[in-house]
Write a protein that holds these residues in place. Structure first.
Motif, PDB file in Angstrom:
ATOM      1  N   VAL A 136       0.838  -1.210   0.000  1.00  0.00           N
ATOM      2  CA  VAL A 136       0.000   0.000   0.000  1.00  0.00           C
ATOM      3  C   VAL A 136       0.864   1.248   0.000  1.00  0.00           C
ATOM      4  CG1 VAL A 136      -1.634   1.325   1.381  1.00  0.00           C
ATOM      5  CG2 VAL A 136      -1.986  -1.123   1.062  1.00  0.00           C
ATOM      6  N   LEU A 137       1.942   1.235   0.808  1.00  0.00           N
ATOM      7  CA  LEU A 137       2.816   2.402   0.870  1.00  0.00           C
ATOM      8  C   LEU A 137       3.539   2.618  -0.458  1.00  0.00           C
ATOM      9  CD1 LEU A 137       3.680   4.550   2.905  1.00  0.00           C
ATOM     10  CD2 LEU A 137       5.657   3.135   3.476  1.00  0.00           C
ATOM     11  N   LEU A 138       3.963   1.530  -1.087  1.00  0.00           N
ATOM     12  CA  LEU A 138       4.589   1.664  -2.411  1.00  0.00           C
ATOM     13  C   LEU A 138       3.600   2.187  -3.450  1.00  0.00           C
ATOM     14  CD1 LEU A 138       6.765  -1.588  -2.535  1.00  0.00           C
ATOM     15  CD2 LEU A 138       7.588   0.771  -2.394  1.00  0.00           C
ATOM     16  N   PHE A 139       2.335   1.766  -3.345  1.00  0.00           N
ATOM     17  CA  PHE A 139       1.318   2.255  -4.272  1.00  0.00           C
ATOM     18  C   PHE A 139       1.128   3.769  -4.109  1.00  0.00           C
ATOM     19  CE2 PHE A 139      -3.112   3.411  -5.057  1.00  0.00           C
ATOM     20  CZ  PHE A 139      -3.288   2.991  -6.363  1.00  0.00           C
ATOM     21  N   MET A 140       1.219   4.269  -2.890  1.00  0.00           N
ATOM     22  CA  MET A 140       1.012   5.702  -2.636  1.00  0.00           C
ATOM     23  C   MET A 140       2.203   6.548  -3.064  1.00  0.00           C
ATOM     24  SD  MET A 140      -0.716   5.705   1.155  1.00  0.00           S
ATOM     25  CE  MET A 140      -2.368   5.069   1.480  1.00  0.00           C
ATOM     26  N   THR A 141       3.389   5.946  -3.219  1.00  0.00           N
ATOM     27  CA  THR A 141       4.610   6.722  -3.440  1.00  0.00           C
ATOM     28  C   THR A 141       4.549   7.597  -4.700  1.00  0.00           C
ATOM     29  OG1 THR A 141       5.916   5.059  -2.276  1.00  0.00           O
ATOM     30  CG2 THR A 141       7.108   6.568  -3.722  1.00  0.00           C
ATOM     31  N   PRO A 142       4.163   7.073  -5.862  1.00  0.00           N
ATOM     32  CA  PRO A 142       4.114   7.971  -7.042  1.00  0.00           C
ATOM     33  C   PRO A 142       3.104   9.107  -6.879  1.00  0.00           C
ATOM     34  CG  PRO A 142       3.176   5.813  -7.553  1.00  0.00           C
ATOM     35  CD  PRO A 142       3.839   5.690  -6.228  1.00  0.00           C
ATOM     36  N   PHE A 143       2.018   8.838  -6.206  1.00  0.00           N
ATOM     37  CA  PHE A 143       1.045   9.905  -5.974  1.00  0.00           C
ATOM     38  C   PHE A 143       1.601  10.938  -4.998  1.00  0.00           C
ATOM     39  CE2 PHE A 143      -1.410   6.176  -7.226  1.00  0.00           C
ATOM     40  CZ  PHE A 143      -2.197   6.686  -8.244  1.00  0.00           C
ATOM     41  N   ALA A 144       2.400  10.474  -4.028  1.00  0.00           N
ATOM     42  CA  ALA A 144       3.034  11.420  -3.115  1.00  0.00           C
ATOM     43  C   ALA A 144       4.018  12.308  -3.856  1.00  0.00           C
ATOM     44  CB  ALA A 144       3.746  10.656  -1.987  1.00  0.00           C
ATOM     45  N   LEU A 145       4.733  11.724  -4.833  1.00  0.00           N
ATOM     46  CA  LEU A 145       5.667  12.523  -5.619  1.00  0.00           C
ATOM     47  C   LEU A 145       4.926  13.552  -6.475  1.00  0.00           C
ATOM     48  CD1 LEU A 145       8.572  13.019  -6.495  1.00  0.00           C
ATOM     49  CD2 LEU A 145       8.297  11.205  -8.213  1.00  0.00           C
ATOM     50  N   VAL A 146       3.822  13.125  -7.112  1.00  0.00           N
ATOM     51  CA  VAL A 146       3.013  14.061  -7.900  1.00  0.00           C
ATOM     52  C   VAL A 146       2.436  15.149  -7.008  1.00  0.00           C
ATOM     53  CG1 VAL A 146       0.926  14.291  -9.331  1.00  0.00           C
ATOM     54  CG2 VAL A 146       2.472  12.345  -9.662  1.00  0.00           C
ATOM     55  N   ASN A 147       2.073  14.776  -5.790  1.00  0.00           N
ATOM     56  CA  ASN A 147       1.462  15.722  -4.855  1.00  0.00           C
ATOM     57  C   ASN A 147       2.405  16.884  -4.545  1.00  0.00           C
ATOM     58  OD1 ASN A 147      -0.438  16.698  -2.864  1.00  0.00           O
ATOM     59  ND2 ASN A 147       0.898  15.779  -1.309  1.00  0.00           N
ATOM     60  N   VAL A 148       3.663  16.580  -4.229  1.00  0.00           N
ATOM     61  CA  VAL A 148       4.596  17.662  -3.875  1.00  0.00           C
ATOM     62  C   VAL A 148       5.180  18.326  -5.122  1.00  0.00           C
ATOM     63  CG1 VAL A 148       5.157  16.648  -1.640  1.00  0.00           C
ATOM     64  CG2 VAL A 148       6.466  15.966  -3.647  1.00  0.00           C
ATOM     65  N   TRP A 149       5.351  17.600  -6.207  1.00  0.00           N
ATOM     66  CA  TRP A 149       5.921  18.183  -7.425  1.00  0.00           C
ATOM     67  C   TRP A 149       4.962  19.188  -8.053  1.00  0.00           C
ATOM     68  CZ3 TRP A 149      10.721  18.021  -9.314  1.00  0.00           C
ATOM     69  CH2 TRP A 149      10.937  18.479 -10.602  1.00  0.00           C
ATOM     70  N   SER A 150       3.674  18.878  -7.997  1.00  0.00           N
ATOM     71  CA  SER A 150       2.679  19.784  -8.573  1.00  0.00           C
ATOM     72  C   SER A 150       2.364  20.953  -7.666  1.00  0.00           C
ATOM     73  CB  SER A 150       1.392  19.018  -8.886  1.00  0.00           C
ATOM     74  OG  SER A 150       0.826  18.528  -7.689  1.00  0.00           O
ATOM     75  N   GLY A 151       2.684  20.820  -6.383  1.00  0.00           N
ATOM     76  CA  GLY A 151       2.376  21.890  -5.448  1.00  0.00           C
ATOM     77  C   GLY A 151       0.991  21.803  -4.859  1.00  0.00           C
TER      78      GLY A 151
END
Length: 426
Positions: free
Chosen positions: A95-110
């Protein structure tokens, strides 16, 4: 209840508030264990509804680095952080690995949606169930996107990185504390179960040992006295026609022996039936009672000679050892009466030899053992009982036909008891 929280018996009692909280937590844990899918579904549904409310109300814009982000992307990110919580207990690392790309998009997009903090719920489950090295890896997975976002928006690194760092440390410590308490409680429960099982096993072993001891005592009492009575009855029947006086003496001896046997049985069974304060505490036979035993055997028609050799120790053998010697002599003479052949020249001899560290008793007769009643290697039931008695004190019993010159082949029987006078060091 005293001022320090203990009752009059000294037992620590929790306060009413603590007890109420403990009972409430126990109910919650019990409900969670009965229906884990229900609780997981409720938590996931609540988080999804909260994410949708945050997007629909525009609250996400108050913390976003770039408030001009598309609400659809924010909703997608919030759902990506919320929906996987349904599997957080069964597959927390996945589950944590699944969330990782979304976490990256979350901070990269602002966008910086608040639903990103739901990663800490997964971190808590990892700290609670998985090894610490997995928890360290989870820290890298959670913090790496935040470092990337801090590099992209250096002016907002305090808002992007620090809250998540604090949340990760707090949740990790909380999970470790809960895990430690859970493992400690499980260890206490396991220890209590093992102690209870051991207690039950010890009780069963004690009951078996007590039944064996009682059976052995009853075998010795009944077997010996019935053999004496049988010998007296046979002798009385033979003498009835020629010497009525001898027959009367035999009947008197039968009555005396029967009363003695009944008295011993009543004492043995009384210990089992009566309360401890009312049970008969008559001492068990000792070496001083051997003369009385041999007198009864002689009355039954078996001449017996008793010889003592060596110097008795200054401190007499323990009561258990003396009883062992008495019962072995009694059983050996009983076997002679029953299986010795019954010829007119049948006789026996008992020799007690005191050594420096050992007491030896040798019982020898000149009869012809009945092969149907006594095994050739001395493994009959009575001999087995002798060996069990002797083994309690590290002693040995040997039984068989004596060897030597001057004795007809196949005649005679000898029982040799060797009993240490002191317990062997454990």
């Amino acid at each position: 209840m005293t001022h320090d929280g203990t009752d009059r018996a000294g037992t620590l009692r929790p306060s009413p508030l603590t007890g109420h909280i403990q009972r409430l937590l126990q109910r919650v844990r019990a409900a969670d264990q009965r229906r884990p899918a229900v609780w997981d579904g409720l938590l996931t549904t609540f988080c999804i509804l909260f994410a949708v409310l945050d997007v629909s109300s525009g609250g996400w814009r108050t913390v976003a680095v770039d408030p001009s982000m598309s609400p659809r992307l924010v909703l997608l990110l919030s759902a990506a952080f919320s929906a996987p919580l349904l599997l957080r207990r069964s597959h927390p690392s996945a589950v944590l690995l699944f969330m990782t790309p979304f976490a990256l998009v979350n901070v990269w997009s602002g966008a910086v949606v608040q639903a990103a903090f739901l990663q800490e719920i997964v971190v808590f489950n990892i700290a609670l169930r998985l090894p610490l090295r997995t928890l360290a890896g989870a820290g890298g997975i959670v913090l790496a996107p935040l470092l990337i976002g801090s590099a992209r928006f250096p002016a907002d690194w305090n808002q992007l990185f620090v809250p998540h760092l604090y949340a990760f440390v707090f949740v990790s410590l909380l999970g470790i504390v809960f895990r430690t308490r859970k493992e400690y409680t499980e260890a206490l429960v396991d220890r209590a179960n093992r102690l209870e099982l051991e207690r039950d096993q010890q009780a069963q072993l004690a009951a078996v040992a007590e039944r064996t001891r009682i059976a052995r005592e009853m075998h010795d009492i009944i077997g010996h006295n019935l053999s004496v009575i049988t010998g007296l009855a046979d002798g009385g029947a033979y003498a009835a026609a020629k010497s009525p006086e001898r027959a009367a003496q035999a009947l008197d001896a039968i009555g005396t022996t029967s009363r003695q046997a009944l008295a011993e049985l009543r004492r043995l069974l009384g210990v089992l039936r009566d309360p401890p304060d009312h049970a008969d505490r008559t001492p068990q036979p000792t070496l001083d009672d051997l003369d009385t035993l041999l007198a009864g055997v002689r009355t039954a028609g078996l001449p017996v000679r008793l010889s003592r050799r060596g110097t008795p120790p200054a401190v007499p053998p323990t009561a258990g050892r003396q009883l062992t010697v008495y019962r072995v002599v009694q059983e050996a003479l009983t076997n002679t009466l029953k299986h010795g052949g019954g010829h007119s020249t049948l006789a026996a001899e008992v020799v007690l030899t005191y050594g420096a560290k050992e007491l030896e008793a040798v019982i020898t007769d000149n009869g012809t053992p009945d092969p149907a009643a006594t095994a050739p290697d001395g493994t009959g039931q009575g001999i087995t009982g002798m060996r069990e008695r002797a083994s309690l004190y590290d002693g040995t019993v040997e039984a068989g036909r004596p060897t030597g010159t001057g004795r007809p082949t196949g005649t005679g029987w000898r029982v040799r008891l060797r009993l240490p006078l002191e317990d062997s060091p454990s």
